[in-house]
Write an enzyme that holds these catalytic residues in place. Sequence first.
Site, mmCIF file in Angstrom:
data_model
loop_
_atom_site.group_PDB
_atom_site.id
_atom_site.type_symbol
_atom_site.label_atom_id
_atom_site.label_comp_id
_atom_site.label_asym_id
_atom_site.label_seq_id
_atom_site.Cartn_x
_atom_site.Cartn_y
_atom_site.Cartn_z
ATOM 1 N N GLY A 11 0.761 -1.245 0.000
ATOM 2 C CA GLY A 11 0.000 0.000 0.000
ATOM 3 C C GLY A 11 0.791 1.294 0.000
ATOM 4 C CG ASN A 13 1.352 3.343 -5.807
ATOM 5 O OD1 ASN A 13 1.575 4.396 -6.406
ATOM 6 N ND2 ASN A 13 2.042 2.256 -5.999
ATOM 7 C CG LEU A 80 -1.613 -8.494 -7.053
ATOM 8 C CD1 LEU A 80 -0.677 -9.445 -6.326
ATOM 9 C CD2 LEU A 80 -0.921 -7.868 -8.260
ATOM 10 C CG LEU A 82 -9.829 -9.549 -14.782
ATOM 11 C CD1 LEU A 82 -8.685 -8.688 -15.304
ATOM 12 C CD2 LEU A 82 -10.106 -10.692 -15.754
ATOM 13 C CG ASN A 97 -4.024 -0.852 -12.629
ATOM 14 O OD1 ASN A 97 -3.890 -1.111 -11.440
ATOM 15 N ND2 ASN A 97 -3.264 -1.384 -13.574
ATOM 16 C CG HIS A 99 1.570 -1.682 -15.286
ATOM 17 N ND1 HIS A 99 1.336 -2.955 -14.778
ATOM 18 C CD2 HIS A 99 2.564 -1.794 -16.192
ATOM 19 C CE1 HIS A 99 2.178 -3.793 -15.372
ATOM 20 N NE2 HIS A 99 2.930 -3.130 -16.228
ATOM 21 C CG ASP A 140 -1.603 -4.261 -16.651
ATOM 22 O OD1 ASP A 140 -0.772 -5.166 -16.502
ATOM 23 O OD2 ASP A 140 -2.193 -3.688 -15.713
ATOM 24 C CD GLU A 169 4.500 2.406 -9.244
ATOM 25 O OE1 GLU A 169 3.468 2.061 -8.644
ATOM 26 O OE2 GLU A 169 5.459 1.650 -9.434
HETATM 27 C C1 GRF Z 1 2.982 -0.810 -7.586
HETATM 28 O O1 GRF Z 1 4.251 -1.008 -8.191
HETATM 29 C C2 GRF Z 1 1.937 -0.617 -8.651
HETATM 30 O O2 GRF Z 1 2.437 0.005 -9.803
HETATM 31 C C3 GRF Z 1 1.523 -2.020 -8.975
HETATM 32 O O3 GRF Z 1 1.550 -2.705 -7.734
HETATM 33 C C4 GRF Z 1 2.500 -2.068 -6.881
HETATM 34 C C5 GRF Z 1 1.786 -1.723 -5.598
HETATM 35 O O4 GRF Z 1 2.726 -1.322 -4.673
HETATM 36 N N1 GRF Z 1 0.222 -2.068 -9.577
HETATM 37 P P1 GRF Z 1 2.170 -0.738 -3.261
HETATM 38 O O5 GRF Z 1 1.355 -1.838 -2.612
HETATM 39 O O6 GRF Z 1 1.352 0.470 -3.566
HETATM 40 O O7 GRF Z 1 3.427 -0.410 -2.494
#
Ligand code: GRF
Length: 214
Positions: A11, A13, A80, A82, A97, A99, A140, A169
């Site tokens: 988490g 992000n 992770l 769908l 999303n 990526h 994606d 990100e």
């Molecule tokens: C990130 O690299 C994001 O781009 C991908 O999954 C990862 C999540 O990382 N979809 P976090 O759980 O936010 O640290």
Amino acid sequence: MRVAVLASGGGTNLQALLDACRGGAPARVVLAASDRADAGALTRARDAGVETAIVSDPRDGEGLGRMLDGAELVVLAGYLKLVPEPVVQRFAGRMINIHPALLPAFGGKGMYGRRVHEAVLRSGATVSGATVHLVDAEYDRGPIVAQWPVPVLDGDTPDTLAARVLEAEHCLLPAVVLAAARAGRVVRLRPPSAAFVPAGEGDDVARAIERLEP
Ligand code: GRF
């Protein structure tokens, strides 16, 4: 703008989003949900006083749709599973999303986490980066909303590249969410022409992201 976040992992992000949505920000995370009860993302949400939920059956579109109903924007941040088609349709244009690569390259089923950066390094690519895109029924593949490139440096390992992309990100996702909140809808953003930021210059990335314009 009320934002719901789906996450399966640590988490960071989500944390970047929580940090960016403090004070008088036009966006607020109202729910963090995960298919994993032990996800670090849920701990971060609880620590921030944000409601949490468990997605007990990720294929149950009805249940997930109801869970997300109060949100105006849904963010997949390391989710992770769908998303069932009915939910994708219900949030058409309002589900994004993030990526850790420059889609459409290095994306698709099974391309997540370390595997992405290993594939980038194996390919010899000299540039990688982060992508925010609208979610459709396939992994994606939805229309790209924003990207931020980072250099692939000599001697990079999957971990050093992952760290550099993750830093981008953590700026790109909040920038997209705040821009959507200000506009009342998801808007495309593009980095300034001088897109490269010296590796590790986190503040410069944040300042450069400030200059993102629709
Ligand atoms: C990130 O690299 C994001 O781009 C991908 O999954 C990862 C999540 O990382 N979809 P976090 O759980 O936010 O640290």
